[in-house]
Design an enzyme around this catalytic site. Structure first.
Site, PDB file in Angstrom:
ATOM      1  CE1 TYR A  64      22.569  35.412 -12.160  1.00 52.49           C
ATOM      2  CE2 TYR A  64      24.404  36.923 -11.882  1.00 52.49           C
ATOM      3  CZ  TYR A  64      23.837  35.677 -11.691  1.00 52.49           C
ATOM      4  OH  TYR A  64      24.538  34.698 -11.023  1.00 52.49           O
ATOM      5  CG  ASP A 120      29.543  30.984 -16.797  1.00 52.10           C
ATOM      6  OD1 ASP A 120      30.735  30.817 -17.075  1.00 52.10           O
ATOM      7  OD2 ASP A 120      29.071  30.844 -15.651  1.00 52.10           O
ATOM      8  CB  ILE A 130      32.447  37.853 -26.094  1.00 51.01           C
ATOM      9  CG1 ILE A 130      33.539  38.786 -25.548  1.00 51.01           C
ATOM     10  CG2 ILE A 130      32.253  36.661 -25.170  1.00 51.01           C
ATOM     11  CD1 ILE A 130      33.146  39.491 -24.257  1.00 51.01           C
ATOM     12  N   GLY A 185      23.958  30.935 -20.709  1.00 49.03           N
ATOM     13  CA  GLY A 185      24.314  32.179 -21.396  1.00 49.03           C
ATOM     14  C   GLY A 185      25.764  32.229 -21.841  1.00 49.03           C
ATOM     15  CB  SER A 193      23.853  42.113 -14.774  1.00 46.09           C
ATOM     16  OG  SER A 193      24.587  41.682 -13.657  1.00 46.09           O
ATOM     17  CB  THR A 194      21.933  42.841 -20.028  1.00 43.91           C
ATOM     18  OG1 THR A 194      22.771  42.131 -20.951  1.00 43.91           O
ATOM     19  CG2 THR A 194      22.639  44.086 -19.544  1.00 43.91           C
ATOM     20  N   GLY A 195      21.325  39.482 -19.180  1.00 45.02           N
ATOM     21  CA  GLY A 195      20.636  38.294 -19.675  1.00 45.02           C
ATOM     22  C   GLY A 195      19.831  37.665 -18.552  1.00 45.02           C
TER      23      GLY A 195
HETATM   24  N1  AR6 Z   1      28.992  36.774 -26.812  1.00 46.44           N
HETATM   25  C1  AR6 Z   1      28.606  38.010 -26.413  1.00 46.44           C
HETATM   26  N2  AR6 Z   1      27.528  38.239 -25.634  1.00 46.44           N
HETATM   27  C2  AR6 Z   1      26.790  37.172 -25.259  1.00 46.44           C
HETATM   28  C3  AR6 Z   1      27.129  35.840 -25.630  1.00 46.44           C
HETATM   29  C4  AR6 Z   1      28.288  35.664 -26.445  1.00 46.44           C
HETATM   30  N3  AR6 Z   1      28.691  34.451 -26.839  1.00 46.44           N
HETATM   31  N4  AR6 Z   1      26.201  35.006 -25.086  1.00 46.44           N
HETATM   32  C5  AR6 Z   1      25.329  35.760 -24.418  1.00 46.44           C
HETATM   33  N5  AR6 Z   1      25.671  37.072 -24.523  1.00 46.44           N
HETATM   34  P1  AR6 Z   1      24.018  36.189 -19.486  1.00 46.44           P
HETATM   35  P2  AR6 Z   1      24.039  37.488 -16.834  1.00 46.44           P
HETATM   36  C6  AR6 Z   1      25.028  38.261 -23.922  1.00 46.44           C
HETATM   37  O1  AR6 Z   1      22.636  35.681 -19.236  1.00 46.44           O
HETATM   38  O2  AR6 Z   1      22.765  38.201 -17.131  1.00 46.44           O
HETATM   39  C7  AR6 Z   1      24.953  32.388 -16.352  1.00 46.44           C
HETATM   40  O3  AR6 Z   1      24.241  31.209 -16.129  1.00 46.44           O
HETATM   41  C8  AR6 Z   1      23.573  38.132 -23.588  1.00 46.44           C
HETATM   42  O4  AR6 Z   1      22.774  38.428 -24.731  1.00 46.44           O
HETATM   43  O5  AR6 Z   1      25.001  35.260 -20.090  1.00 46.44           O
HETATM   44  O6  AR6 Z   1      25.180  38.273 -16.231  1.00 46.44           O
HETATM   45  C9  AR6 Z   1      25.982  32.658 -15.269  1.00 46.44           C
HETATM   46  O7  AR6 Z   1      26.574  31.475 -14.815  1.00 46.44           O
HETATM   47  C10 AR6 Z   1      23.412  39.205 -22.510  1.00 46.44           C
HETATM   48  O8  AR6 Z   1      23.247  40.492 -23.100  1.00 46.44           O
HETATM   49  O9  AR6 Z   1      24.691  36.761 -18.114  1.00 46.44           O
HETATM   50  C11 AR6 Z   1      25.154  33.322 -14.230  1.00 46.44           C
HETATM   51  O10 AR6 Z   1      24.435  32.379 -13.453  1.00 46.44           O
HETATM   52  C12 AR6 Z   1      24.775  39.210 -21.808  1.00 46.44           C
HETATM   53  O11 AR6 Z   1      25.656  38.469 -22.675  1.00 46.44           O
HETATM   54  C13 AR6 Z   1      24.157  34.143 -15.011  1.00 46.44           C
HETATM   55  O12 AR6 Z   1      24.042  33.478 -16.263  1.00 46.44           O
HETATM   56  C14 AR6 Z   1      24.781  38.564 -20.439  1.00 46.44           C
HETATM   57  O13 AR6 Z   1      23.873  37.470 -20.416  1.00 46.44           O
HETATM   58  C15 AR6 Z   1      24.670  35.535 -15.277  1.00 46.44           C
HETATM   59  O14 AR6 Z   1      23.666  36.291 -15.895  1.00 46.44           O
END
Ligand code: AR6
Length: 173
Positions: A121, A34, A11, A32, A117-119
């Site tokens: 969380y 973030d 993204i 992730g 939230s799918t990573g």
């Molecule tokens: N581009 C697109 N999608 C992505 C990317 C990217 N560069 N990187 C990861 N994803 P997550 P959450 C997808 O864990 O579950 C953080 O520490 C990934 O495969 O990043 O909302 C925050 O600070 C997954 O499908 O976010 C919070 O503490 C999705 O993005 C916590 O993680 C979300 O994964 C939030 O957890």
């Protein structure tokens, strides 16, 4: 033509008006997506986030995009999955709705969302895709000026979940 599209990939590379960050309530960075967004945007992003006093679950706040191709970042805080009966679906829907309304209020007409939230969380990906598609579809009816919403999957499996959810929406119409 549908204003909802899907994309597989990173993204942080998308040149849209706003990309959405799946943040935590501190807004001070994490793992992730973030981490990927802060790394690509540069340290100015964290400096602006420090002025925002955090963000509640289901809510969203906007910053500039700094070194990203996107003009803005909308930081939203998804729910941690606790089994499904702790209001997770409503909170996740609120992330999408609040982010879209905030985008429109800030003249952002093209927006890209990750699978919030799918990573870390732990929200089940198929259920999350349904919430994303149904919420974005509903809210777009109310926001005619938004030109495109890109739902971004990081891998083929997540992309298949989005396609399935979009297919169900089309079937229902
Ligand atoms: N581009 C697109 N999608 C992505 C990317 C990217 N560069 N990187 C990861 N994803 P997550 P959450 C997808 O864990 O579950 C953080 O520490 C990934 O495969 O990043 O909302 C925050 O600070 C997954 O499908 O976010 C919070 O503490 C999705 O993005 C916590 O993680 C979300 O994964 C939030 O957890």
């Amino acid at each position: 033509m549908s204003r909802i599209e899907t994309h597989i990939g990173d993204i942080t590379r998308l040149a849209v008006d706003a990309i959405v960050n799946a943040a935590n309530s501190s807004l001070l960075g994490g793992g992730g997506i973030d981490r990927a967004i802060h790394r690509a945007a540069g340290p100015e992003l964290l400096a602006e986030c420090r002025t925002l006093n955090g963000c509640g679950t289901g809510n969203a706040k906007i910053t500039k995009g700094y070194r990203l191709p996107a003009r803005h970042v909308i930081h939203t805080v998804g729910p941690v999955w606790k089994g499904g009966s702790a209001g997770e679906a409503d909170l996740l829907a609120s992330c999408y709705e609040t982010s879209l309304r905030l985008a429109a209020d800030n003249d952002c007409w093209s927006i890209a969302f990750p699978a919030i939230s799918t990573g870390i969380y732990g929200y089940p990906a198929t259920k999350a895709a349904t919430v994303a598609v149904t919420t974005v579809t509903r809210v777009l009816d109310d926001l005619p000026d938004i030109l495109s919403v890109t739902l971004v999957a990081f891998d083929e499996t997540s992309h298949a979940h989005l396609q399935e959810a979009l297919g169900r929406k089309t079937d229902a119409r």
